[in-house]
Scaffold this motif. Structure first.
Motif, PDB file in Angstrom:
ATOM      1  N   ASP A 183      -5.343   8.623  -2.940  1.00 60.81           N
ATOM      2  CA  ASP A 183      -4.384   8.462  -2.316  1.00 60.81           C
ATOM      3  C   ASP A 183      -2.905   8.562  -3.107  1.00 60.81           C
ATOM      4  O   ASP A 183      -1.818   8.702  -2.389  1.00 60.81           O
ATOM      5  CB  ASP A 183      -4.167   7.105  -1.552  1.00 60.81           C
ATOM      6  N   ALA A 184      -2.999   8.571  -4.354  1.00 62.57           N
ATOM      7  CA  ALA A 184      -1.626   8.642  -5.187  1.00 62.57           C
ATOM      8  C   ALA A 184      -0.983  10.165  -5.254  1.00 62.57           C
ATOM      9  O   ALA A 184      -2.007  11.257  -5.322  1.00 62.57           O
ATOM     10  CB  ALA A 184      -1.708   8.242  -6.486  1.00 62.57           C
ATOM     11  N   GLU A 185       0.210  10.513  -5.518  1.00 60.28           N
ATOM     12  CA  GLU A 185       0.792  11.699  -5.670  1.00 60.28           C
ATOM     13  C   GLU A 185       1.370  11.896  -7.020  1.00 60.28           C
ATOM     14  O   GLU A 185       2.209  10.933  -7.312  1.00 60.28           O
ATOM     15  CB  GLU A 185       1.643  12.092  -4.363  1.00 60.28           C
ATOM     16  N   GLY A 186       1.585  12.855  -7.468  1.00 62.04           N
ATOM     17  CA  GLY A 186       2.455  13.220  -8.605  1.00 62.04           C
ATOM     18  C   GLY A 186       1.953  12.442  -9.705  1.00 62.04           C
ATOM     19  O   GLY A 186       1.165  12.074 -10.369  1.00 62.04           O
ATOM     20  N   PHE A 190       0.714  -1.228  -0.029  1.00 59.34           N
ATOM     21  CA  PHE A 190      -0.075  -0.019   0.039  1.00 59.34           C
ATOM     22  C   PHE A 190       0.750   1.148  -0.029  1.00 59.34           C
ATOM     23  O   PHE A 190       0.295   2.150  -0.177  1.00 59.34           O
ATOM     24  CB  PHE A 190      -0.931   0.007   1.214  1.00 59.34           C
ATOM     25  N   ASP A 191       2.142   1.062   0.131  1.00 58.11           N
ATOM     26  CA  ASP A 191       3.174   2.400  -0.006  1.00 58.11           C
ATOM     27  C   ASP A 191       3.437   2.792  -1.632  1.00 58.11           C
ATOM     28  O   ASP A 191       3.599   3.776  -1.831  1.00 58.11           O
ATOM     29  CB  ASP A 191       4.450   1.980   0.626  1.00 58.11           C
ATOM     30  N   GLN A 192       3.009   1.733  -2.502  1.00 57.98           N
ATOM     31  CA  GLN A 192       3.005   1.732  -3.939  1.00 57.98           C
ATOM     32  C   GLN A 192       1.816   1.977  -4.321  1.00 57.98           C
ATOM     33  O   GLN A 192       1.053   0.818  -4.525  1.00 57.98           O
ATOM     34  CB  GLN A 192       3.800   0.655  -4.520  1.00 57.98           C
ATOM     35  N   PRO A 193       1.175   2.939  -4.455  1.00 56.98           N
ATOM     36  CA  PRO A 193      -0.228   3.140  -5.203  1.00 56.98           C
ATOM     37  C   PRO A 193      -0.642   2.584  -6.412  1.00 56.98           C
ATOM     38  O   PRO A 193      -1.612   1.959  -6.610  1.00 56.98           O
ATOM     39  CB  PRO A 193      -0.710   4.545  -5.072  1.00 56.98           C
ATOM     40  N   LEU A 194       0.655   2.632  -7.381  1.00 53.97           N
ATOM     41  CA  LEU A 194       0.363   1.983  -8.715  1.00 53.97           C
ATOM     42  C   LEU A 194       0.278   0.601  -8.765  1.00 53.97           C
ATOM     43  O   LEU A 194      -0.613  -0.206  -9.320  1.00 53.97           O
ATOM     44  CB  LEU A 194       1.295   2.544  -9.726  1.00 53.97           C
ATOM     45  N   LEU A 195       1.347   0.097  -7.984  1.00 52.42           N
ATOM     46  CA  LEU A 195       1.273  -1.566  -7.617  1.00 52.42           C
ATOM     47  C   LEU A 195      -0.021  -1.988  -7.082  1.00 52.42           C
ATOM     48  O   LEU A 195      -0.656  -3.172  -7.769  1.00 52.42           O
ATOM     49  CB  LEU A 195       2.609  -1.908  -7.001  1.00 52.42           C
ATOM     50  N   ALA A 196      -0.556  -1.486  -6.236  1.00 52.30           N
ATOM     51  CA  ALA A 196      -1.590  -1.705  -5.201  1.00 52.30           C
ATOM     52  C   ALA A 196      -2.764  -1.859  -6.178  1.00 52.30           C
ATOM     53  O   ALA A 196      -3.497  -2.574  -6.371  1.00 52.30           O
ATOM     54  CB  ALA A 196      -1.868  -1.021  -4.104  1.00 52.30           C
ATOM     55  N   PHE A 197      -2.846  -0.822  -7.000  1.00 49.92           N
ATOM     56  CA  PHE A 197      -4.045  -0.695  -8.138  1.00 49.92           C
ATOM     57  C   PHE A 197      -3.916  -1.770  -9.036  1.00 49.92           C
ATOM     58  O   PHE A 197      -4.850  -2.349  -9.611  1.00 49.92           O
ATOM     59  CB  PHE A 197      -4.150   0.830  -8.908  1.00 49.92           C
ATOM     60  N   VAL A 198      -2.639  -1.975  -9.493  1.00 50.43           N
ATOM     61  CA  VAL A 198      -2.658  -2.841 -10.503  1.00 50.43           C
ATOM     62  C   VAL A 198      -2.995  -4.558  -9.970  1.00 50.43           C
ATOM     63  O   VAL A 198      -3.631  -5.190 -10.486  1.00 50.43           O
ATOM     64  CB  VAL A 198      -1.244  -3.133 -11.040  1.00 50.43           C
ATOM     65  N   VAL A 199      -2.684  -4.702  -8.698  1.00 50.80           N
ATOM     66  CA  VAL A 199      -3.035  -5.721  -8.048  1.00 50.80           C
ATOM     67  C   VAL A 199      -4.566  -5.993  -7.840  1.00 50.80           C
ATOM     68  O   VAL A 199      -5.154  -7.094  -7.972  1.00 50.80           O
ATOM     69  CB  VAL A 199      -2.172  -6.103  -6.780  1.00 50.80           C
ATOM     70  N   PHE A 200      -5.264  -4.827  -7.364  1.00 48.95           N
ATOM     71  CA  PHE A 200      -6.490  -5.005  -6.974  1.00 48.95           C
ATOM     72  C   PHE A 200      -7.296  -4.990  -8.195  1.00 48.95           C
ATOM     73  O   PHE A 200      -8.250  -5.856  -8.453  1.00 48.95           O
ATOM     74  CB  PHE A 200      -7.033  -3.838  -6.085  1.00 48.95           C
ATOM     75  N   ALA A 201      -7.159  -4.032  -9.211  1.00 46.82           N
ATOM     76  CA  ALA A 201      -7.948  -3.844 -10.251  1.00 46.82           C
ATOM     77  C   ALA A 201      -7.570  -4.977 -11.372  1.00 46.82           C
ATOM     78  O   ALA A 201      -8.550  -5.419 -12.024  1.00 46.82           O
ATOM     79  CB  ALA A 201      -7.699  -2.495 -10.816  1.00 46.82           C
ATOM     80  N   GLY A 202      -6.424  -5.168 -11.513  1.00 45.26           N
ATOM     81  CA  GLY A 202      -5.806  -5.978 -12.535  1.00 45.26           C
ATOM     82  C   GLY A 202      -6.354  -7.379 -12.240  1.00 45.26           C
ATOM     83  O   GLY A 202      -6.910  -8.205 -12.983  1.00 45.26           O
TER      84      GLY A 202
END
Length: 128
Positions: free
Chosen positions: A87-90, A35-47
């Motif tokens: 929750d993501a930044e930049g 959960f410190d890596q929002p892109l990786l968490a998104f890929v795991v949950f959504a993908g």
């Protein structure tokens, strides 16, 4: 005995649970959380959990549910992009938002293509 749909969905959920378990172990050992890596968490949950099994089943099956599978996968991906993008930044926010927007644009393109195929197939054939 599970049919193919059940095996695919169960397999993706099993992979999801294994990824979360491994993430928990890594977090305990090294202090790096999924959960410190929002892109990786998104890929795991959504993908892994939602989009990949539904889109796979939509491609391999010729049943009337394939349209609903594509719609479910794309709308759920867009909703999860909103949730994880908050929750993501930049640059992560931009990438997650782009994936969500492209998901919805892909759904619109799929529906336009499907509508086009239906109208072309219903036209009477011209004879000479």
């Amino acid at each position: 005995m599970l049919d193919r749909d059940g095996r695919v969905v169960f397999g993706s959920l099993l992979a999801f649970v294994v990824i979360l378990g491994t993430s928990t172990l890594i977090d305990g050992q090294f202090g790096v959380s999924l959960f410190d890596q929002p892109l990786l968490a998104f890929v795991v949950f959504a993908g892994v959990a939602i989009a990949i099994p539904q889109l796979y089943l939509a491609v391999v099956d010729d049943d009337p549910w394939s349209r609903e599978r594509v719609q479910f996968a794309t709308v759920t991906t867009a909703v999860l992009a909103i949730a994880f993008g908050a929750d993501a930044e930049g640059g992560y926010y931009l990438v997650i938002s782009t994936i969500g927007a492209c998901s919805l644009l892909g759904l619109v393109a799929y529906e336009v293509y499907r509508w086009h195929r239906l109208t072309v197939d219903e036209r009477p054939q011209q004879t000479q």
